[in-house]
Design a protein around this motif. Structure first.
Motif, PDB file in Angstrom:
ATOM      1  N   ILE A 163     -49.572   2.979  85.452  1.00 20.80           N
ATOM      2  CA  ILE A 163     -48.964   4.315  85.461  1.00 20.80           C
ATOM      3  C   ILE A 163     -49.063   5.025  86.807  1.00 20.80           C
ATOM      4  O   ILE A 163     -48.445   6.061  87.018  1.00 20.80           O
ATOM      5  CB  ILE A 163     -49.550   5.208  84.354  1.00 20.80           C
ATOM      6  CG1 ILE A 163     -51.072   5.357  84.488  1.00 20.80           C
ATOM      7  CG2 ILE A 163     -49.208   4.633  82.998  1.00 20.80           C
ATOM      8  CD1 ILE A 163     -51.693   6.279  83.445  1.00 20.80           C
ATOM      9  N   GLY A 164     -49.862   4.484  87.749  1.00 19.71           N
ATOM     10  CA  GLY A 164     -49.893   5.031  89.103  1.00 19.71           C
ATOM     11  C   GLY A 164     -50.242   6.503  89.170  1.00 19.71           C
ATOM     12  O   GLY A 164     -51.224   6.957  88.597  1.00 19.71           O
ATOM     13  N   ASN A 165     -49.391   7.268  89.844  1.00 22.10           N
ATOM     14  CA  ASN A 165     -49.665   8.691  90.077  1.00 22.10           C
ATOM     15  C   ASN A 165     -49.381   9.597  88.885  1.00 22.10           C
ATOM     16  O   ASN A 165     -49.643  10.797  88.945  1.00 22.10           O
ATOM     17  CB  ASN A 165     -48.851   9.183  91.275  1.00 22.10           C
ATOM     18  CG  ASN A 165     -49.351   8.622  92.585  1.00 22.10           C
ATOM     19  OD1 ASN A 165     -50.219   7.754  92.613  1.00 22.10           O
ATOM     20  ND2 ASN A 165     -48.792   9.101  93.695  1.00 22.10           N
ATOM     21  N   LEU A 171     -41.720   6.428  85.299  1.00 23.19           N
ATOM     22  CA  LEU A 171     -43.041   5.813  85.371  1.00 23.19           C
ATOM     23  C   LEU A 171     -43.416   5.629  86.837  1.00 23.19           C
ATOM     24  O   LEU A 171     -42.648   5.094  87.618  1.00 23.19           O
ATOM     25  CB  LEU A 171     -43.022   4.455  84.667  1.00 23.19           C
ATOM     26  CG  LEU A 171     -44.367   3.716  84.592  1.00 23.19           C
ATOM     27  CD1 LEU A 171     -45.335   4.460  83.675  1.00 23.19           C
ATOM     28  CD2 LEU A 171     -44.153   2.290  84.083  1.00 23.19           C
ATOM     29  N   GLY A 172     -44.634   6.076  87.212  1.00 21.17           N
ATOM     30  CA  GLY A 172     -45.064   6.001  88.602  1.00 21.17           C
ATOM     31  C   GLY A 172     -45.064   7.380  89.219  1.00 21.17           C
ATOM     32  O   GLY A 172     -45.184   8.382  88.522  1.00 21.17           O
ATOM     33  N   PRO A 173     -44.936   7.439  90.543  1.00 21.89           N
ATOM     34  CA  PRO A 173     -44.775   6.335  91.507  1.00 21.89           C
ATOM     35  C   PRO A 173     -46.110   5.650  91.795  1.00 21.89           C
ATOM     36  O   PRO A 173     -47.108   5.899  91.122  1.00 21.89           O
ATOM     37  CB  PRO A 173     -44.252   7.067  92.745  1.00 21.89           C
ATOM     38  CG  PRO A 173     -44.919   8.418  92.669  1.00 21.89           C
ATOM     39  CD  PRO A 173     -44.939   8.754  91.200  1.00 21.89           C
ATOM     40  N   ASN A 174     -46.078   4.762  92.795  1.00 16.38           N
ATOM     41  CA  ASN A 174     -47.295   4.078  93.236  1.00 16.38           C
ATOM     42  C   ASN A 174     -47.906   3.274  92.092  1.00 16.38           C
ATOM     43  O   ASN A 174     -49.088   3.389  91.794  1.00 16.38           O
ATOM     44  CB  ASN A 174     -48.305   5.105  93.777  1.00 16.38           C
ATOM     45  CG  ASN A 174     -49.522   4.457  94.410  1.00 16.38           C
ATOM     46  OD1 ASN A 174     -49.442   3.353  94.956  1.00 16.38           O
ATOM     47  ND2 ASN A 174     -50.658   5.126  94.342  1.00 16.38           N
ATOM     48  N   ALA A 214     -36.649   5.133  84.945  1.00 16.30           N
ATOM     49  CA  ALA A 214     -36.927   4.601  86.274  1.00 16.30           C
ATOM     50  C   ALA A 214     -38.398   4.273  86.422  1.00 16.30           C
ATOM     51  O   ALA A 214     -39.265   4.988  85.900  1.00 16.30           O
ATOM     52  CB  ALA A 214     -36.502   5.596  87.357  1.00 16.30           C
ATOM     53  N   VAL A 215     -38.670   3.185  87.122  1.00 25.96           N
ATOM     54  CA  VAL A 215     -40.024   2.833  87.533  1.00 25.96           C
ATOM     55  C   VAL A 215     -40.052   2.894  89.055  1.00 25.96           C
ATOM     56  O   VAL A 215     -39.279   2.201  89.716  1.00 25.96           O
ATOM     57  CB  VAL A 215     -40.413   1.413  87.071  1.00 25.96           C
ATOM     58  CG1 VAL A 215     -41.795   1.037  87.612  1.00 25.96           C
ATOM     59  CG2 VAL A 215     -40.391   1.311  85.562  1.00 25.96           C
ATOM     60  N   ILE A 216     -40.905   3.752  89.596  1.00 27.75           N
ATOM     61  CA  ILE A 216     -41.024   3.843  91.055  1.00 27.75           C
ATOM     62  C   ILE A 216     -42.288   3.112  91.470  1.00 27.75           C
ATOM     63  O   ILE A 216     -43.405   3.603  91.279  1.00 27.75           O
ATOM     64  CB  ILE A 216     -41.051   5.306  91.530  1.00 27.75           C
ATOM     65  CG1 ILE A 216     -39.762   6.025  91.118  1.00 27.75           C
ATOM     66  CG2 ILE A 216     -41.230   5.359  93.050  1.00 27.75           C
ATOM     67  CD1 ILE A 216     -39.705   7.479  91.523  1.00 27.75           C
ATOM     68  N   ILE A 217     -42.106   1.924  92.013  1.00 32.64           N
ATOM     69  CA  ILE A 217     -43.233   1.115  92.476  1.00 32.64           C
ATOM     70  C   ILE A 217     -43.690   1.589  93.858  1.00 32.64           C
ATOM     71  O   ILE A 217     -44.870   1.478  94.212  1.00 32.64           O
ATOM     72  CB  ILE A 217     -42.842  -0.372  92.476  1.00 32.64           C
ATOM     73  CG1 ILE A 217     -42.654  -0.850  91.023  1.00 32.64           C
ATOM     74  CG2 ILE A 217     -43.867  -1.229  93.198  1.00 32.64           C
ATOM     75  CD1 ILE A 217     -42.217  -2.295  90.881  1.00 32.64           C
ATOM     76  N   SER A 218     -42.793   2.138  94.614  1.00 29.35           N
ATOM     77  CA  SER A 218     -43.087   2.582  95.983  1.00 29.35           C
ATOM     78  C   SER A 218     -44.315   3.481  96.040  1.00 29.35           C
ATOM     79  O   SER A 218     -44.518   4.346  95.185  1.00 29.35           O
ATOM     80  CB  SER A 218     -41.894   3.359  96.554  1.00 29.35           C
ATOM     81  OG  SER A 218     -40.685   2.650  96.388  1.00 29.35           O
ATOM     82  N   ALA A 219     -45.132   3.292  97.074  1.00 29.41           N
ATOM     83  CA  ALA A 219     -46.274   4.165  97.352  1.00 29.41           C
ATOM     84  C   ALA A 219     -45.882   5.154  98.442  1.00 29.41           C
ATOM     85  O   ALA A 219     -44.784   5.093  98.996  1.00 29.41           O
ATOM     86  CB  ALA A 219     -47.476   3.337  97.773  1.00 29.41           C
ATOM     87  N   GLY A 220     -46.803   6.075  98.764  1.00 29.73           N
ATOM     88  CA  GLY A 220     -46.538   7.038  99.827  1.00 29.73           C
ATOM     89  C   GLY A 220     -46.283   8.436  99.316  1.00 29.73           C
ATOM     90  O   GLY A 220     -45.588   9.229  99.970  1.00 29.73           O
TER      91      GLY A 220
END
Length: 286
Positions: free
Chosen positions: A225-227, A168-171, A135-141
């Motif tokens: 890679i975000g968070n 991978l992620g989030p954000n 899974a790739v979580i693009i969502s921020a927050g």
């Protein structure tokens, strides 16, 4: 050894329940599903080489992240299957929108999640129930927003670990694999194929580097890679260190955990003829 521990832990969980409430066939199915999930946990193969992708949060609104990601995949030369998920249903880019990932009858390798942060845990769990392995979580927050977001991120980490999902992620912006014509991001630029694997914690730097390197550098993989909730610098260094299509690794980070281990791994890769170029942000005295 870790794989064996995962199997034993799951068998213990099954046996500790009221086993009389399950048929032999149900117990067999549960165990087989879990073994399939654990076999390739965190290999990152499914993440970067999926045969089927579901975009959860695909949007008809032009200019939105959900719309950009859908266009990047549907209109590309990616040879795998692409499924669009929107609770309102309907049609987008000539494809049917499913109300949920559970409504897709075919198997899904990778879920790209672009929904409000508060909904992400439920969506990720549903993906896990469907045996989605990446899974790739693009969502921020999440933890970048404070205490509540930190708790929410801890929840998705627990779900990913429960279902053995490569996360991978989030954000983050997502990732790009030029050789596979796979743009699993909302970046508008698809770089040319080449020997460089690059990943960055900063989404802004990721976008800037894509623009600056256009027509000048070729990439095996380009990732945001975000968070770093699960997949971090060390995970990716180990992966690209074994990736035959990668000859050089570069990354940008704003903060490192276990930096000594990463430096040691970098030296080992260099000794094998695969250099690592790292840039870490920081401050110095004026």
């Amino acid at each position: 050894m870790a794989y064996l521990k995962q199997k034993m832990s799951y068998f213990h969980t099954i046996m500790s329940r009221d086993i009389n409430s399950l048929s032999r066939e149900e117990i067999t199915v549960k165990i087989e599903k879990k073994l399939i999930q654990t076999k390739n946990f965190m290999s990152l193969h499914t993440l970067f080489s999926p045969k089927s992708i579901a975009i959860i949060g695909a949007s008809t609104r032009a200019g939105s992240v959900g719309n950009d990601v859908a266009k990047n995949l549907v209109k590309s030369d990616f040879r795998g299957e692409v499924y669009l998920v929107n609770p309102k249903g309907g049609e987008l880019l000539g494809k049917t929108c499913y109300p949920s990932i559970g409504a897709i009858s075919e198997s899904v390798d990778l879920a790209i999640i672009i929904v409000p942060a508060s909904v992400v845990p439920a969506v990720l769990r549903e993906a896990g129930e469907k045996m989605v392995r990446a899974a790739v979580i693009i969502s921020a927050g999440f933890k970048e927003t404070g205490e509540a977001g930190h708790a929410l991120e801890a929840e998705i980490v627990a779900i990913a670990q429960e279902y053995n999902i490569e996360l991978l992620g989030p954000n983050c912006l997502g990732f790009i694999r030029p050789q596979a014509f796979l743009n699993a991001s909302f970046a508008s630029t698809l770089p040319v194929d080449g020997p460089i694997a690059f990943f960055s914690q900063s989404g802004a730097l990721t976008s800037a580097f894509l623009d600056l390197s256009r027509g000048k550098l070729g990439f095996s993989t380009f990732a945001s890679i975000g968070n770093k909730a699960l997949i971090n610098e060390r995970t990716l260094l180990a992966h690209f260190g074994e990736d035959e299509s990668t000859r050089v690794i570069g990354f940008y980070t704003e903060g490192l955990e276990k930096a000594g281990e990463i430096i040691t791994l970098g030296h080992k890769l260099l000794a094998k003829g695969k250099p690592v170029i790292a840039l870490k942000s920081g401050t110095t005295e004026a």
